[in-house]
Design an enzyme around this catalytic site. Structure first.
Site, PDB file in Angstrom:
ATOM      1  N   LYS A  42       8.392 -55.035  22.409  1.00 41.76           N
ATOM      2  CA  LYS A  42       7.674 -55.560  23.628  1.00 41.76           C
ATOM      3  C   LYS A  42       8.664 -56.502  24.467  1.00 41.76           C
ATOM      4  O   LYS A  42       8.443 -56.281  25.870  1.00 41.76           O
ATOM      5  CB  LYS A  42       6.289 -55.439  23.479  1.00 41.76           C
ATOM      6  CG  LYS A  42       6.240 -57.118  22.567  1.00 41.76           C
ATOM      7  CD  LYS A  42       4.538 -57.352  22.552  1.00 41.76           C
ATOM      8  CE  LYS A  42       4.172 -58.386  21.647  1.00 41.76           C
ATOM      9  NZ  LYS A  42       4.699 -59.838  22.431  1.00 41.76           N
ATOM     10  N   THR A  43       9.178 -57.480  23.776  1.00 40.65           N
ATOM     11  CA  THR A  43       9.724 -58.415  24.342  1.00 40.65           C
ATOM     12  C   THR A  43      10.971 -58.003  25.415  1.00 40.65           C
ATOM     13  O   THR A  43      11.310 -58.325  26.376  1.00 40.65           O
ATOM     14  CB  THR A  43       9.927 -59.636  23.475  1.00 40.65           C
ATOM     15  OG1 THR A  43       8.862 -60.174  22.898  1.00 40.65           O
ATOM     16  CG2 THR A  43      10.734 -60.785  24.255  1.00 40.65           C
ATOM     17  N   ASP A 228       2.158 -61.356  28.730  1.00 43.44           N
ATOM     18  CA  ASP A 228       2.204 -60.803  27.203  1.00 43.44           C
ATOM     19  C   ASP A 228       1.052 -61.192  26.536  1.00 43.44           C
ATOM     20  O   ASP A 228       0.522 -62.189  26.840  1.00 43.44           O
ATOM     21  CB  ASP A 228       3.513 -61.335  26.777  1.00 43.44           C
ATOM     22  CG  ASP A 228       3.964 -61.056  25.632  1.00 43.44           C
ATOM     23  OD1 ASP A 228       3.680 -59.923  24.853  1.00 43.44           O
ATOM     24  OD2 ASP A 228       5.135 -61.499  24.753  1.00 43.44           O
ATOM     25  N   GLU A 229       0.750 -60.351  25.256  1.00 42.99           N
ATOM     26  CA  GLU A 229      -0.115 -60.609  24.506  1.00 42.99           C
ATOM     27  C   GLU A 229      -1.567 -60.694  25.189  1.00 42.99           C
ATOM     28  O   GLU A 229      -2.358 -61.533  25.136  1.00 42.99           O
ATOM     29  CB  GLU A 229      -0.352 -61.962  23.656  1.00 42.99           C
ATOM     30  CG  GLU A 229       1.298 -62.044  23.086  1.00 42.99           C
ATOM     31  CD  GLU A 229       1.321 -61.033  21.699  1.00 42.99           C
ATOM     32  OE1 GLU A 229       0.355 -60.306  21.569  1.00 42.99           O
ATOM     33  OE2 GLU A 229       2.229 -61.319  20.893  1.00 42.99           O
ATOM     34  N   GLN A 259      -4.033 -55.888  17.436  1.00 39.85           N
ATOM     35  CA  GLN A 259      -3.610 -57.240  16.936  1.00 39.85           C
ATOM     36  C   GLN A 259      -4.238 -58.531  17.671  1.00 39.85           C
ATOM     37  O   GLN A 259      -3.920 -59.539  17.716  1.00 39.85           O
ATOM     38  CB  GLN A 259      -2.040 -57.464  17.349  1.00 39.85           C
ATOM     39  CG  GLN A 259      -1.268 -56.406  16.578  1.00 39.85           C
ATOM     40  CD  GLN A 259       0.404 -56.799  16.890  1.00 39.85           C
ATOM     41  OE1 GLN A 259       0.714 -57.737  15.944  1.00 39.85           O
ATOM     42  NE2 GLN A 259       1.000 -55.968  17.436  1.00 39.85           N
ATOM     43  N   ARG A 596       3.696 -57.442   9.470  1.00 40.54           N
ATOM     44  CA  ARG A 596       4.890 -58.511   9.496  1.00 40.54           C
ATOM     45  C   ARG A 596       6.124 -58.017   8.474  1.00 40.54           C
ATOM     46  O   ARG A 596       7.161 -58.669   8.499  1.00 40.54           O
ATOM     47  CB  ARG A 596       4.292 -59.837   9.117  1.00 40.54           C
ATOM     48  CG  ARG A 596       3.170 -60.479   9.661  1.00 40.54           C
ATOM     49  CD  ARG A 596       3.513 -60.630  11.053  1.00 40.54           C
ATOM     50  NE  ARG A 596       2.877 -59.358  11.795  1.00 40.54           N
ATOM     51  CZ  ARG A 596       3.066 -59.138  13.156  1.00 40.54           C
ATOM     52  NH1 ARG A 596       3.986 -59.732  13.614  1.00 40.54           N
ATOM     53  NH2 ARG A 596       2.475 -57.997  13.507  1.00 40.54           N
TER      54      ARG A 596
END
Length: 710
Positions: A42-43, A228-229, A259, A596
């Site tokens: 995504k980044t 973002d997020e 998330q 993770r």
């Protein structure tokens, strides 16, 4: 993180993207939601989209705002964009609070803020609450009061509106007294020319709502917005974003409802779930190709999170096929669990910094730390005391804040006798009494006290020092601190006060000087500190296992991950079992931990654990029961048959386990640890067994390894 080649080989900004990423990058005007699964790049997508707007769409860098949740992420995004496009230095890339503080530094006087206003960190906030309680003659715990204020400000609500949610005597105060404290706290903040962290966005939001001229100026600076997020936005951040987006709504929200794990910070997952309702006609792009984890790990993760109702449909697809099976270790107790983790890490071998051990509560870290140390495994706890929270650093920062803002009573009280200069508690009380009697700020009362109190020399010495520092406060930040250190002989004070770790503390002072050298001025430096003091973990020396809570693991990745304590009461946590929302957030937290892992994932639970000083039998987490057994494998390296075979297919069942309904009560059974016993009750897949010598134990048939006798 590289995706497959696009069909546009001549376009450098699109060539390395997969098709879903490319479609998101090509989006131009109007609202868009990018549902970005864990490890889906995504980044990379956001960075390429910003670069594409500049390079191919003709958008000026000065018209683009990108908001992230951490300073580390903002810095990374800025650096990547600088390498990709010209003029990236004019981009506005920051956290929510940094963006809001930047607006307030320019226009804050329009909502009554003094030009030199300071931002109190958590310790300062707690100190002020204690002062207010003392002033009102009340005995109460400051922690819950701070939590109430933070929760109210994150929601954008008056603290009194939260009273119906609180017990009648919250923090030991009646509701009337609670309101008195809240009111006096806000008055004290204003009188000291200070904001707490929650105020930053509230004041910026108020400014933008009340002043159309400022709103127009800021909107011109934020014509294209990226957040973002987005699943982690709280109500105030949500309103701030919507107000900036305006009617044009050139807003790209990026996030993953699977998330969303920060409801305790007032994050509202509905902000992302209802994005298309808030912005009709919004385009939705789903990033489902996962470049992080193996197929085995993703199959487990997908099977886990599909049990949540509050989500946007997506399935992570692995780029890495196969992989080691997900392994589940059944420990006798917490000590056995910690021993397993340490010895398995040693079996895998160094480098140890490729390993993370994740847990639900901070209390679980102690035994893990001790056991790893006893086995010679180097480890670090992520999320400990941050650099800007250390006493020697806070002392020097308090001098700086007071030099810029003499109204700052919290900073004044911290440094008045630090280093010691003969101003004891009795003198401080007299100065405070003078301030109350004459209605003066504490610093002005200090000037009066220096004229009327006996033994005025220490007070006059301090006032003379502050005059020197006030003259230097508008020069270079590094020069200010160097003069402060020399004028107070602060290094000598550290050596006398902290002989055991003097060198470490002096090193922290030197690090502060290095940081100050990078800032243009003292005010800029203090703003940066205020926005980073809520410690984002600094880089740590290589070679150490990372120990952290599941919450702190968000946004990180490791080749090897252990998630410990996967049992009822811990994960899901006992405090979250009363509501569907709470239970689903716990499942998302487990999902974050699982995703993770890049190559190996270990899960563990204990058959008994000490809870509130008592040893209690536990049962595996319901989340394990929700996932097909074929997607993970029980693992015990201490048995002769410790070799692990590939994961069986989902359809394969382990027939040796008794099924629900196999026991009615009265049956004789044997357990590998507790020995022979008698079933006294059975319900569903749980049985209660009386074992000779250990008494009653409640066990899960799926995991208890019970065998009938005879």
């Amino acid at each position: 993180m590289q995706g497959p080649q696009s069909s546009h080989p001549g376009d450098e900004l699109l060539r390395s993207l997969n098709e879903a990423q490319r479609q998101a990058v090509l989006h131009f005007e109007g609202p868009a939601l990018v549902v970005a699964g864990a490890g889906s790049g995504k980044t990379r997508t956001v960075v390429h989209r910003v670069a594409y707007l500049i390079a191919k769409r003709g958008v000026f860098p000065s018209e683009i705002l990108a908001v992230t949740f951490t300073n580390k992420a903002a810095l990374e995004m800025r650096e990547r964009l600088k390498r990709m496009v010209k003029g990236a230095g004019e981009l506005w890339v920051s956290t929510f609070h940094s963006a809001a503080l930047r607006i307030l530094r320019v226009y804050g006087e329009r909502v009554g803020l003094k030009p030199g206003f300071v931002v109190y960190d958590e310790d300062d906030q707690t100190a002020l609450i204690k002062e207010v309680l003392k002033e009102l003659g009340l005995a109460a715990r400051p922690g819950p009061l701070k939590a109430l204020l933070d929760r109210a400000k994150n929601r954008g609500e008056a603290p009194e509106s939260l009273l119906p949610e609180l017990p009648e005597y919250y923090a030991g105060l009646s509701r009337g007294k609670l309101l008195d404290v809240v009111k006096r706290y806000e008055e004290a903040l204003r009188a000291q020319g200070a904001l707490d962290f929650g105020d930053i966005l509230l004041y910026a939001l108020r400014l933008l709502k009340e002043d159309q001229e400022v709103l127009k100026r800021v909107r011109r600076r934020a014509r294209f917005i990226h957040v973002d997020e987005y699943q982690d936005t709280n109500p105030v951040q949500y309103r701030f974003t919507r107000l900036l987006a305006g009617e044009e709504a050139n807003l790209m929200a990026v996030g993953d409802p699977d998330q969303g794990i920060y409801s305790f910070r007032a994050a509202d997952i509905k902000n992302i779930l209802e994005f298309t309702r808030d912005f009709p006609g919004a385009k939705v792009y789903r990033l489902e190709e996962n470049y992080r984890s193996t197929e085995a790990i993703l199959r487990f993760a997908n099977a886990l999170i599909v049990n949540n109702a509050l989500r946007l449909e997506k399935t992570l697809r692995p780029v890495k096929p196969g992989g080691e099976p997900v392994r589940l270790y059944r420990a006798r107790d917490a000590r056995d669990e910690a021993r397993f983790v340490a010895e398995e890490i040693l079996r895998l071998g160094p480098p140890f910094d490729r390993v993370a051990v994740l847990y639900r509560t901070n209390a679980q870290s102690r035994l893990l730390e001790q056991t790893l140390a006893s086995r010679g495994v180097p480890a670090r706890v992520v999320g400990g005391v941050g650099f800007f929270e250390r006493a020697e650093v806070k002392d020097l920062l308090a001098y700086a804040r007071l030099s810029l803002n003499p109204l700052d009573g919290v900073s004044l009280k911290r440094v008045l006798n630090t280093p010691p200069r003969g101003i004891g508690p009795a003198t401080v009380e007299k100065v405070e009494a003078l301030a109350r009697e004459k209605g003066l700020p504490l610093f002005e009362a200090l000037r009066v006290a220096a004229e009327v109190l006996p033994r005025p020399a220490p007070l006059r010495h301090f006032l003379a020092l502050m005059e020197e520092l006030q003259e230097l406060a508008f020069g270079p930040a590094e020069g200010f601190f160097r003069h402060l250190l020399e004028a107070t002989d602060y290094p000598a004070y550290l050596k006398e006060a902290y002989p055991e770790d003097y060198e470490d503390r002096l090193e922290n002072v030197e690090e502060l000087l290095r940081a100050a050298k990078e800032a243009e001025g003292l005010m800029e430096f203090l703003d940066k500190v205020a926005l980073t003091a809520r410690a984002e973990e600094p880089a740590d020396p290589a070679g150490k296992v990372a120990l952290m809570t599941l919450h702190n693991a968000k946004g990180l990745e490791f080749p090897v991950v252990f998630v410990v304590g996967v049992e009822e009461g811990l994960l899901p946590h006992r405090s979250s079992l009363s509501t569907l929302e709470g239970l689903e957030e716990e499942r998302r937290l487990f999902y974050v931990g699982v995703t993770r892992a890049q190559e190996r994932l270990y899960l563990s639970y204990a058959e008994e654990r000490e809870v509130y000083g008592r040893t209690e039998a536990t049962r595996p987490s319901r989340f394990l029961e929700e996932v097909e057994e074929g997607l993970y494998q029980e693992y015990d390296p201490y048995r002769a048959s410790a070799k692990v075979s590939p994961s069986p297919a989902p359809s394969e069942a382990r027939a040796s386990k008794p099924k629900p309904g196999a026991y009615r009560g009265g049956e004789k059974v044997i357990h590998p640890r507790f020995g022979q016993g008698t079933v006294v009750a059975a319900m569903g897949d749980e049985v209660t067994v009386h074992f000779e010598g250990v008494g009653l134990k409640r066990l899960s048939l799926k995991y208890a390894d019970l065998r009938p006798v005879g």
